[in-house]
Design an enzyme around this catalytic site. Structure first.
Site, PDB file in Angstrom:
ATOM      1  N   GLN A  12     -41.306   1.486   5.680  1.00 33.71           N
ATOM      2  CA  GLN A  12     -41.321   1.934   4.299  1.00 33.71           C
ATOM      3  C   GLN A  12     -39.981   1.763   3.567  1.00 33.71           C
ATOM      4  OE1 GLN A  12     -43.331   5.737   3.717  1.00 33.71           O
ATOM      5  NE2 GLN A  12     -44.607   5.356   5.519  1.00 33.71           N
ATOM      6  N   VAL A  37     -56.332  14.293  13.578  1.00 28.39           N
ATOM      7  CA  VAL A  37     -56.332  15.688  14.008  1.00 28.39           C
ATOM      8  C   VAL A  37     -56.969  16.536  12.914  1.00 28.39           C
ATOM      9  CG1 VAL A  37     -54.865  17.667  14.568  1.00 28.39           C
ATOM     10  CG2 VAL A  37     -54.311  15.412  15.478  1.00 28.39           C
ATOM     11  N   CYS A  85     -37.001  10.183   1.117  1.00 23.92           N
ATOM     12  CA  CYS A  85     -35.989   9.290   0.562  1.00 23.92           C
ATOM     13  C   CYS A  85     -35.696   9.635  -0.889  1.00 23.92           C
ATOM     14  CB  CYS A  85     -36.383   7.827   0.682  1.00 23.92           C
ATOM     15  SG  CYS A  85     -34.975   6.726   0.358  1.00 23.92           S
ATOM     16  N   ASP A 134     -40.821  13.772   8.438  1.00 22.84           N
ATOM     17  CA  ASP A 134     -40.973  14.281   7.082  1.00 22.84           C
ATOM     18  C   ASP A 134     -41.710  15.612   6.989  1.00 22.84           C
ATOM     19  OD1 ASP A 134     -39.699  11.995   6.238  1.00 22.84           O
ATOM     20  OD2 ASP A 134     -41.521  10.977   5.567  1.00 22.84           O
ATOM     21  N   LYS A 187     -35.336  13.746   4.011  1.00 22.39           N
ATOM     22  CA  LYS A 187     -36.509  13.191   4.699  1.00 22.39           C
ATOM     23  C   LYS A 187     -36.412  11.669   4.652  1.00 22.39           C
ATOM     24  CE  LYS A 187     -39.413  17.193   3.598  1.00 22.39           C
ATOM     25  NZ  LYS A 187     -39.481  17.742   4.964  1.00 22.39           N
ATOM     26  N   THR A 188     -35.742  11.092   5.642  1.00 20.58           N
ATOM     27  CA  THR A 188     -35.503   9.655   5.692  1.00 20.58           C
ATOM     28  C   THR A 188     -35.734   9.137   7.111  1.00 20.58           C
ATOM     29  OG1 THR A 188     -33.148   9.855   6.257  1.00 20.58           O
ATOM     30  CG2 THR A 188     -33.716   9.888   3.911  1.00 20.58           C
ATOM     31  N   ALA A 202     -33.582   7.459   8.657  1.00 15.08           N
ATOM     32  CA  ALA A 202     -32.311   7.706   9.349  1.00 15.08           C
ATOM     33  C   ALA A 202     -32.303   9.083   9.993  1.00 15.08           C
ATOM     34  CB  ALA A 202     -31.156   7.573   8.361  1.00 15.08           C
ATOM     35  N   CYS A 214     -29.073   7.712   3.049  1.00 19.10           N
ATOM     36  CA  CYS A 214     -29.806   7.137   1.931  1.00 19.10           C
ATOM     37  C   CYS A 214     -28.983   5.981   1.368  1.00 19.10           C
ATOM     38  CB  CYS A 214     -30.057   8.198   0.866  1.00 19.10           C
ATOM     39  SG  CYS A 214     -31.125   7.626  -0.459  1.00 19.10           S
TER      40      CYS A 214
END
Length: 415
Positions: free
Chosen positions: A47, A82, A165, A302, A310-311, A313, A345
């Protein structure tokens, strides 16, 4: 055919970046581990590359691979969804497969892009000048619109936090503006950046460099502007504007191009489960990444309710921590590993230059390179090479293979 009452040592929910990396790292520690990955997605996407697809730099297809080709050797994969969690009984419900039991559960299901939270948006995405780099199929449309626009108003939006991101909404803005600058269209094309947040970026050290690019491109920066509705055929966007005293009003803006980032939340099955915190995210300790109430459950990526960015990395640093701590819980490792909130980022401010934002919990700067090589608070050509060439290779051939280059966890001696 359903397969009720399956049992595994470790079940990982989610075969995205976090799930695959954790599975690979765990299997390097315990090669004969009975590990099951559960994820219905037949395709896997890089992404972070979609921003560059939207700028005409990356080919769209280069960001997509078959999930089956990425499952680590030794792991099993169940392509199903799930539908419920029963942590008191160490089991979960899986559509078409009944109950699956576990000794240790790792949750990394990603988050939900809530397109429907913006009235009128789902029906106009991909047409009427409305696009988003947050979808694989729409990123090429961003580039199509950018190239075609010779005059008019281009709006770029960002919802309230948290989102994955947090720099991606700005990256779309800067890369489009850089294209228009190179084509001598800035001025005829007027860009606006409308963010629901009270500042341009959450870590103040990086704001001065970003503001210089806002000024360079002549962007109208509009803080506390939340997109609430889109009328695609009429080319109208409706924003809720909040002033510093907390009063709100609504404003309409016409657009010729609209790049939208949707509000984001935890997946429904997680938000409605006993594993969620009050905001709906997975309730884990921010350092051990272990669930606060269920000791044999860990989470990363995330979906967790921690304050880190939330990345990918962040997931790259979290995966070895979770792998080690789960291995320790199984008696195969010693001492706890701890996550420091690292996230990165790469803010693409123009084609060929990036402000490489790296930080941990509390906004503490956490550079991976010496300042003489890459000064993260300033635009860098080397950081561009890292984003365009180095990081994709590291993702496919390092992170997803369980190689913990620059990500090996530090562990404390057991108490």
């Amino acid at each position: 055919m359903s397969e009720p009452n399956l049992s595994h040592d470790v079940v990982i929910v989610g075969a995205g970046a976090a799930g695959l990396a954790t599975a690979a790292s765990l299997l390097k520690r315990i090669p004969d581990l009975d590990l099951l990955l559960v994820d219905p997605a037949k395709e896997h996407f890089y992404q972070p590359g979609w921003t560059l697809v939207g700028a005409g730099v990356f080919d769209q297809a280069s960001t997509r691979r078959k999930t089956a080709t990425l499952i680590p050797r030794g792991a099993k994969w169940l392509p199903a969804a799930v539908t419920g969690f029963e942590p008191e009984h160490n089991r979960l419900q899986i559509a078409g497969h009944g109950q699956v039991s576990y000794r240790q559960l790792i949750l990394c299901p990603g988050l939900k892009l809530d397109w429907a939270a913006i009235d009128g948006l789902p029906s106009t995405l991909g047409q009427n000048g409305v696009t988003s780099n947050y979808r694989y199929d729409l990123a090429p449309y961003t580039w199509e619109l950018t190239r075609a626009l010779k005059q008019g108003r281009a709006l770029f939006t960002q919802p309230g936090m948290p989102i994955k991101c947090a720099g991606a909404p700005q990256k779309a803005l800067y890369l489009a503006c850089d294209h228009w600058r190179r084509k001598n269209r800035l001025g005829a094309v007027k860009a606006e950046f409308l963010t629901a947040n009270p500042s341009l970026f959450g870590v103040p050290a990086y704001v001065p460099a970003l503001r210089r690019y806002i000024d360079r491109y002549g962007v109208d920066l509009c803080l506390r502007h939340r997109l609430v509705a889109v009328d695609g055929p009429s080319r109208q966007a409706l924003f809720e504007v909040t002033d510093e005293e907390g009063r709100t009003l609504q404003q309409e803006r016409r657009f010729d191009m609209l790049h939208v980032v949707p509000p984001q939340c935890a997946p429904d099955v997680l938000r409605q489960s006993p594993l969620a915190d009050t905001a709906g995210w997975l309730d884990v300790d921010p350092h051990s990444l272990r669930h606060r109430r269920y000791a044999n459950i860990h989470g990363l990526g995330d979906a967790i309710g921690t304050s880190n960015a939330k990345t990918v990395a962040a997931a790259r640093k979290q995966a070895p921590v979770v792998a080690h701590n789960v291995a320790a819980a199984l008696g195969e490792a010693q001492g706890p590993a701890s996550y420091d909130g690292y996230g990165a980022c790469p803010l693409t401010v123009e084609r060929g230059r990036i402000v490489l934002a790296e930080f941990g919990y509390g906004g503490t700067l956490a550079p991976s390179f010496p300042q003489w090589l890459i000064k993260g608070t300033e635009p860098s050509r080397l950081a561009w090479w890292l984003k365009a060439k180095g990081l994709p290779w590291l993702y496919w051939h390092g992170m997803l293979k369980g190689h913990e280059w620059l990500a090996r966890p530090t562990t404390a001696d057991p108490a």
